[in-house]
Design a protein around this motif. Structure first.
Motif, PDB file in Angstrom:
ATOM      1  N   LEU A  48       1.134  12.417  -8.897  1.00 12.79           N
ATOM      2  CA  LEU A  48       1.550  13.447  -9.769  1.00 12.79           C
ATOM      3  C   LEU A  48       3.028  13.094 -10.077  1.00 12.79           C
ATOM      4  O   LEU A  48       3.721  12.716  -9.306  1.00 12.79           O
ATOM      5  N   ASP A  49       3.320  13.178 -11.493  1.00 15.61           N
ATOM      6  CA  ASP A  49       4.808  13.101 -12.106  1.00 15.61           C
ATOM      7  C   ASP A  49       5.235  14.609 -12.141  1.00 15.61           C
ATOM      8  O   ASP A  49       4.834  15.253 -13.109  1.00 15.61           O
ATOM      9  N   PRO A  50       5.664  15.174 -11.309  1.00 18.87           N
ATOM     10  CA  PRO A  50       6.047  16.735 -11.573  1.00 18.87           C
ATOM     11  C   PRO A  50       7.018  16.912 -12.635  1.00 18.87           C
ATOM     12  O   PRO A  50       6.925  17.978 -13.162  1.00 18.87           O
ATOM     13  N   GLU A  51       7.714  16.015 -13.202  1.00 21.85           N
ATOM     14  CA  GLU A  51       8.740  16.209 -14.325  1.00 21.85           C
ATOM     15  C   GLU A  51       7.927  16.101 -15.373  1.00 21.85           C
ATOM     16  O   GLU A  51       8.299  16.962 -16.501  1.00 21.85           O
ATOM     17  N   ALA A  52       6.747  15.627 -15.519  1.00 19.78           N
ATOM     18  CA  ALA A  52       6.092  15.462 -16.711  1.00 19.78           C
ATOM     19  C   ALA A  52       5.288  16.886 -17.002  1.00 19.78           C
ATOM     20  O   ALA A  52       4.643  16.993 -17.906  1.00 19.78           O
ATOM     21  N   CYS A  53       4.872  17.489 -15.618  1.00 23.13           N
ATOM     22  CA  CYS A  53       3.956  18.532 -15.675  1.00 23.13           C
ATOM     23  C   CYS A  53       4.407  19.636 -16.547  1.00 23.13           C
ATOM     24  O   CYS A  53       5.534  20.265 -16.075  1.00 23.13           O
ATOM     25  N   SER A 120      -3.971   5.876  -8.381  1.00 19.04           N
ATOM     26  CA  SER A 120      -3.346   4.850  -7.606  1.00 19.04           C
ATOM     27  C   SER A 120      -4.404   4.113  -6.839  1.00 19.04           C
ATOM     28  O   SER A 120      -5.270   4.867  -6.359  1.00 19.04           O
ATOM     29  N   PRO A 121      -4.261   2.886  -6.544  1.00 16.59           N
ATOM     30  CA  PRO A 121      -5.447   2.413  -5.885  1.00 16.59           C
ATOM     31  C   PRO A 121      -5.363   2.265  -4.326  1.00 16.59           C
ATOM     32  O   PRO A 121      -6.004   1.853  -3.540  1.00 16.59           O
ATOM     33  N   GLU A 122      -4.164   3.099  -3.978  1.00 15.15           N
ATOM     34  CA  GLU A 122      -4.183   3.269  -2.384  1.00 15.15           C
ATOM     35  C   GLU A 122      -5.360   4.266  -1.810  1.00 15.15           C
ATOM     36  O   GLU A 122      -5.858   5.185  -2.397  1.00 15.15           O
ATOM     37  N   TYR A 123      -5.852   3.817  -0.596  1.00 18.01           N
ATOM     38  CA  TYR A 123      -7.004   4.405  -0.234  1.00 18.01           C
ATOM     39  C   TYR A 123      -6.914   4.749   1.427  1.00 18.01           C
ATOM     40  O   TYR A 123      -7.780   5.505   1.993  1.00 18.01           O
ATOM     41  N   GLU A 124      -5.761   4.529   1.740  1.00 14.47           N
ATOM     42  CA  GLU A 124      -5.703   4.591   3.375  1.00 14.47           C
ATOM     43  C   GLU A 124      -4.952   6.034   3.636  1.00 14.47           C
ATOM     44  O   GLU A 124      -3.812   6.093   3.822  1.00 14.47           O
ATOM     45  N   TRP A 143       2.916   9.279  -4.089  1.00 14.15           N
ATOM     46  CA  TRP A 143       2.039   8.322  -4.529  1.00 14.15           C
ATOM     47  C   TRP A 143       2.350   7.481  -5.810  1.00 14.15           C
ATOM     48  O   TRP A 143       1.672   6.519  -6.010  1.00 14.15           O
ATOM     49  N   LEU A 144       3.193   8.155  -6.648  1.00  8.85           N
ATOM     50  CA  LEU A 144       3.741   7.827  -7.812  1.00  8.85           C
ATOM     51  C   LEU A 144       4.404   6.075  -7.734  1.00  8.85           C
ATOM     52  O   LEU A 144       3.964   5.339  -8.369  1.00  8.85           O
ATOM     53  N   ASP A 145       4.875   5.920  -6.454  1.00 11.17           N
ATOM     54  CA  ASP A 145       5.428   4.421  -6.183  1.00 11.17           C
ATOM     55  C   ASP A 145       4.291   3.509  -6.174  1.00 11.17           C
ATOM     56  O   ASP A 145       4.603   2.401  -6.219  1.00 11.17           O
TER      57      ASP A 145
END
Ligand code: SF4
Ligand code: SF4
Length: 156
Positions: A48-53, A120-124, A143-145
């Motif tokens: 999530l990009d909270p600034e864009a929401c 994001s492709p992170e799954y762990e 997770w944005l990073d």
């Protein structure tokens, strides 16, 4: 007349499958000792990009699992020009996604009109307790990073 059964043929076939499997490279890996690298556009986790929401709630309304929880409030802003009317701006207080319910359909990412959600492709991020699968605003922002850069546009 029924043909007599030859049990040895079945046994030989079974042994052949066993032998072939023994000599074939496995398609699985010994996770977590070995890790596969997911493709860049894999649906691992939502960032999530909270600034864009803008707290429009569209993603929460369209989510088929109702697993997005959003709360916000309006703040008054000074007018953009002298003598103008004061403006209001929506501020995000809470944005949670419950990954114990999410089915990774991607509808929330697709419908967001302000590009505030990304895959994001992170799954762990498995947890011992199901309640810990609820990711709050800060965790979703972290997770944005891990979101890969968007691919270059194709030339027409
Ligand atoms: S991926 Fe689908 S199920 Fe998961 S939060 Fe988004 S809309 Fe809901
Ligand atoms: S659709 Fe996008 S802008 Fe609207 S509440 Fe969801 S994340 Fe925020």
């Amino acid at each position: 007349m029924a043909r007599p059964k030859i049990p040895l043929i079945g046994l030989a076939k079974g042994m052949w499958v066993t032998l072939r499997t023994l000599l074939t490279r496995p398609v699985t890996v010994q996770y977590p000792v070995e890790k596969e690298i997911p493709v860049p556009r894999a649906r691992g986790v939502i960032a999530l990009d909270p600034e864009a929401c803008t707290v429009c709630m569209l993603c929460a309304r369209e989510c088929p699992d109702w697993c997005i929880y959003i709360e916000g409030h309006k703040e008054e802003q000074p007018p953009s020009k002298p003598g103008g009317r004061p403006r209001t701006r929506a501020t995000l207080d809470r944005f949670d996604i419950d990954y114990a319910l999410c089915m990774y359909c991607g509808i929330c990412v697709e419908v967001c009109p302000f590009d505030a959600l990304f895959w994001s492709p992170e799954y762990e991020y498995s947890e011992a307790h199901i309640s810990d699968m609820l990711h709050d605003k800060d965790r979703l922002t972290d997770w944005l990073d891990t979101v890969p850069n968007a691919p270059a546009l194709e030339k027409s």
